[in-house]
Design a protein around this motif. Structure first.
Motif, short mmCIF file in Angstrom:
data_model
loop_
_atom_site.label_atom_id
_atom_site.label_comp_id
_atom_site.label_asym_id
_atom_site.label_seq_id
_atom_site.Cartn_x
_atom_site.Cartn_y
_atom_site.Cartn_z
N GLY A 48 75.53 -5.31 4.47
CA GLY A 48 74.24 -4.73 4.11
C GLY A 48 73.15 -5.77 3.96
N GLU A 49 73.47 -6.92 3.35
CA GLU A 49 72.45 -7.95 3.13
C GLU A 49 72.03 -8.59 4.45
N LYS A 50 72.97 -8.81 5.36
CA LYS A 50 72.63 -9.42 6.65
C LYS A 50 71.73 -8.50 7.45
N ILE A 51 72.01 -7.21 7.41
CA ILE A 51 71.17 -6.26 8.14
C ILE A 51 69.77 -6.24 7.54
N ASN A 52 69.66 -6.27 6.21
CA ASN A 52 68.35 -6.29 5.56
C ASN A 52 67.59 -7.55 5.91
N GLU A 53 68.27 -8.72 6.00
CA GLU A 53 67.60 -9.96 6.39
C GLU A 53 67.06 -9.86 7.80
N ARG A 54 67.84 -9.30 8.71
CA ARG A 54 67.39 -9.16 10.10
C ARG A 54 66.18 -8.26 10.19
N SER A 55 66.22 -7.12 9.51
CA SER A 55 65.09 -6.20 9.58
C SER A 55 63.86 -6.80 8.92
N SER A 56 64.04 -7.56 7.85
CA SER A 56 62.91 -8.21 7.20
C SER A 56 62.29 -9.26 8.12
N ARG A 57 63.13 -10.03 8.80
CA ARG A 57 62.62 -11.04 9.73
C ARG A 57 61.89 -10.38 10.90
N THR A 58 62.44 -9.28 11.39
CA THR A 58 61.80 -8.54 12.48
C THR A 58 60.44 -8.01 12.03
N ASN A 59 60.36 -7.52 10.81
CA ASN A 59 59.08 -7.03 10.29
C ASN A 59 58.05 -8.14 10.20
N ARG A 60 58.47 -9.32 9.74
CA ARG A 60 57.52 -10.44 9.64
C ARG A 60 57.03 -10.87 11.01
N ILE A 61 57.91 -10.89 12.00
CA ILE A 61 57.51 -11.25 13.36
C ILE A 61 56.54 -10.21 13.91
N PHE A 62 56.84 -8.94 13.67
CA PHE A 62 55.98 -7.85 14.13
C PHE A 62 54.58 -7.97 13.52
N ILE A 63 54.50 -8.28 12.24
CA ILE A 63 53.21 -8.43 11.57
C ILE A 63 52.44 -9.60 12.16
N ALA A 64 53.12 -10.72 12.44
CA ALA A 64 52.45 -11.88 13.04
C ALA A 64 51.90 -11.53 14.41
N ILE A 65 52.66 -10.75 15.19
CA ILE A 65 52.19 -10.36 16.52
C ILE A 65 50.97 -9.45 16.42
N ILE A 66 50.96 -8.53 15.46
CA ILE A 66 49.81 -7.64 15.28
C ILE A 66 48.55 -8.45 14.94
N PHE A 67 48.68 -9.43 14.03
CA PHE A 67 47.52 -10.25 13.68
C PHE A 67 47.08 -11.13 14.85
N ALA A 68 48.03 -11.62 15.64
CA ALA A 68 47.67 -12.41 16.82
C ALA A 68 46.90 -11.56 17.82
N LEU A 69 47.34 -10.33 18.02
CA LEU A 69 46.61 -9.42 18.92
C LEU A 69 45.21 -9.12 18.38
N LEU A 70 45.09 -8.97 17.07
CA LEU A 70 43.78 -8.75 16.46
C LEU A 70 42.87 -9.95 16.70
N PHE A 71 43.43 -11.16 16.61
CA PHE A 71 42.65 -12.37 16.88
C PHE A 71 42.14 -12.37 18.32
N PHE A 72 43.04 -12.09 19.28
CA PHE A 72 42.63 -12.12 20.67
C PHE A 72 41.65 -10.99 21.01
N MET A 73 41.79 -9.84 20.36
CA MET A 73 40.79 -8.79 20.54
C MET A 73 39.43 -9.25 20.01
N GLY A 74 39.43 -9.99 18.92
CA GLY A 74 38.18 -10.54 18.39
C GLY A 74 37.55 -11.53 19.33
N VAL A 75 38.40 -12.38 19.94
CA VAL A 75 37.88 -13.36 20.91
C VAL A 75 37.22 -12.64 22.08
N PHE A 76 37.89 -11.65 22.63
CA PHE A 76 37.33 -10.93 23.78
C PHE A 76 36.09 -10.14 23.37
N THR A 77 36.09 -9.54 22.19
CA THR A 77 34.91 -8.82 21.72
C THR A 77 33.73 -9.77 21.57
#
Length: 98
Positions: free
Chosen positions: A29-58
């Motif tokens: 259970g703990e290993k699965i929670n660690e993986r999902s937590s890491r995946t969530n952090r990566i997903f959040i970083a990608i969303i903010f990176a996309l927001l940055f690039f949308m700002g650059v293009f805007t």
């Protein structure tokens, strides 16, 4: 008392157990929670990176028309870039702490 299914035999097991009482398989259970937590952090970083690039293009595609660098057409792009940079930096700091 919460229960979960054993990954190995599929029977219901208490969450507090370290291994399945039926097949003695370790519960991950703990290993699965660690993986999902890491995946969530990566997903959040990608969303903010996309927001940055949308700002650059805007910002780059907005007409300046003699209004100077800061006008009503360029401010949304600048805000998106700043929020994107801040979010990416914070997600990397958050990733290193865990």
């Amino acid at each position: 008392m919460a229960t979960t299914h054993c990954i190995n035999c599929g029977k219901l097991v208490r969450d507090e157990s370290e291994s399945c009482p039926f097949c003695s398989a370790p519960l991950e259970g703990e290993k699965i929670n660690e993986r999902s937590s890491r995946t969530n952090r990566i997903f959040i970083a990608i969303i903010f990176a996309l927001l940055f690039f949308m700002g650059v293009f805007t910002f780059l595609l907005s007409p300046v028309n003699g209004g100077g660098f800061l006008n009503t057409k360029t401010i949304p792009g600048i805000i998106m870039m700043l929020v994107g940079i801040f979010g990416v930096i914070m997600s990397f700091i958050w990733h290193r702490k865990k």
